[in-house]
Design a protein around this motif. Sequence first.
Motif, PDB file in Angstrom:
ATOM      1  N   PRO A  92       0.828  -1.218   0.000  1.00 57.66           N
ATOM      2  CA  PRO A  92       0.000   0.000   0.000  1.00 57.66           C
ATOM      3  C   PRO A  92       0.864   1.270   0.000  1.00 57.66           C
ATOM      4  N   ALA A  93       2.036   1.184   0.616  1.00 59.68           N
ATOM      5  CA  ALA A  93       2.913   2.365   0.652  1.00 59.68           C
ATOM      6  C   ALA A  93       3.365   2.733  -0.763  1.00 59.68           C
ATOM      7  N   THR A  94       3.651   1.705  -1.589  1.00 59.03           N
ATOM      8  CA  THR A  94       4.077   1.976  -2.964  1.00 59.03           C
ATOM      9  C   THR A  94       2.913   2.568  -3.760  1.00 59.03           C
ATOM     10  N   ASP A 106      -4.231   4.037 -12.519  1.00 59.57           N
ATOM     11  CA  ASP A 106      -4.569   2.697 -12.987  1.00 59.57           C
ATOM     12  C   ASP A 106      -3.464   1.727 -12.553  1.00 59.57           C
ATOM     13  N   PHE A 107      -3.807   0.813 -11.640  1.00 60.80           N
ATOM     14  CA  PHE A 107      -2.797  -0.115 -11.114  1.00 60.80           C
ATOM     15  C   PHE A 107      -2.989  -1.538 -11.630  1.00 60.80           C
ATOM     16  N   THR A 108      -3.763  -1.699 -12.702  1.00 58.56           N
ATOM     17  CA  THR A 108      -3.960  -3.037 -13.256  1.00 58.56           C
ATOM     18  C   THR A 108      -2.840  -3.364 -14.246  1.00 58.56           C
ATOM     19  N   GLY A 109      -2.656  -4.655 -14.499  1.00 57.51           N
ATOM     20  CA  GLY A 109      -1.644  -5.086 -15.465  1.00 57.51           C
ATOM     21  C   GLY A 109      -0.251  -5.142 -14.862  1.00 57.51           C
TER      22      GLY A 109
ATOM     23  N   PHE B  34      12.143   0.458  -1.313  1.00 51.80           N
ATOM     24  CA  PHE B  34      12.334  -0.342  -0.088  1.00 51.80           C
ATOM     25  C   PHE B  34      11.022  -0.603   0.648  1.00 51.80           C
ATOM     26  N   GLN B  35       9.946  -0.891  -0.129  1.00 52.95           N
ATOM     27  CA  GLN B  35       8.642  -1.043   0.516  1.00 52.95           C
ATOM     28  C   GLN B  35       8.156  -2.490   0.584  1.00 52.95           C
ATOM     29  N   ALA B  36       8.972  -3.428   0.148  1.00 52.64           N
ATOM     30  CA  ALA B  36       8.621  -4.847   0.308  1.00 52.64           C
ATOM     31  C   ALA B  36       9.895  -5.673   0.219  1.00 52.64           C
TER      32      ALA B  36
END
Lengths: 187, 135
Positions: A92-94, A106-109, B34-36
């Motif tokens: 979730p942080a990314t 858009d975070f699909t694919g 550095f998030q995972a």
Amino acid sequence: MLDFLRQPWPWYVAGPLIGLTVPALLLLGNRALGISSALRHVCAACVPAGIPFLHYNWRAEAWNLWFVLGIVLGGFVGYRLLGHPAAVAISPATVHDLRTQLHLTDFTGLLPRELFALDNLANWRGWVFLVLGGFLVGFGTRYAGGCTSGHAISGLSNLQWVSLVAVVGFFAGGLLMTWVIYPLLFG
Amino acid sequence: MKNLNYLGLGTLFGIVLTKSEVISWFRIQEMFRFQAFHMYGIIGSAIVVGMLSIQLIKRYSIKTISGEEIRLADKRYSPGVWIGGLLFGLGWALTGACPGPMFAQLGSGVGAAAVLILAALAGTWTYSALRERLP
């Protein structure tokens, strides 16, 4: 079993399998894992253009091209036949960072469409991400004498200090892009 | 016939890269932020397994399937190792792909991968042409 294969694979399954590719290639025919060399062989086969570095018997390295063709097939089998989630489950942080800093929605694919759609070649984004990015990968790996497979996996496995220098370079470049240049590009 | 072995091994390698999402730009961004642990776990355990395998091969003088002695070439140093490494790192964070994943992306049906591969070929060709004039 099939259900397990269809899910994304955890690191402790994927990493050791990638590591085993190193002895598998050695046992099959004394070959060192390395993928960026395939780019050189394709250049030597298609456009040698009188360049000394591209005049060598690339046919003797044909195994490398077969291996890379296999990777293409593997991408098809792994994604199309074994299935895939709609979106990669990144932290979730990314997601938060990419939303706020890069304005992605858009975070699909596998890749963000907002940066990698082919229509983007009509604007600067497409040229930076697709063309300049790809160019740097091809130029940099050959200049360094290897990529993540040849230096990080194969080279470090064989305790090569030169590969350690290369890997520090890879990470320094990646951190510089992510933490310094991205904010400037999207600022 | 021997080439089919490499085709098969490449296919397995491509499946692993794809199923572990190493070929995703999102995973590479997560790594550089550095998030995972995911990517570090993959690269780290791959190196450990590769290292142990090579030690075993050396200690027991294991031969190839055709009975040849296994030879491992040393990597040679030049300033290009870090300059080129840095340039590749910049490209890796932009494209989210090193050379292997670009080919797996192509197989998975990502159109952008075709452009990335052509651009990478242009980069390799340009390096080859300029090689004598670079440090």
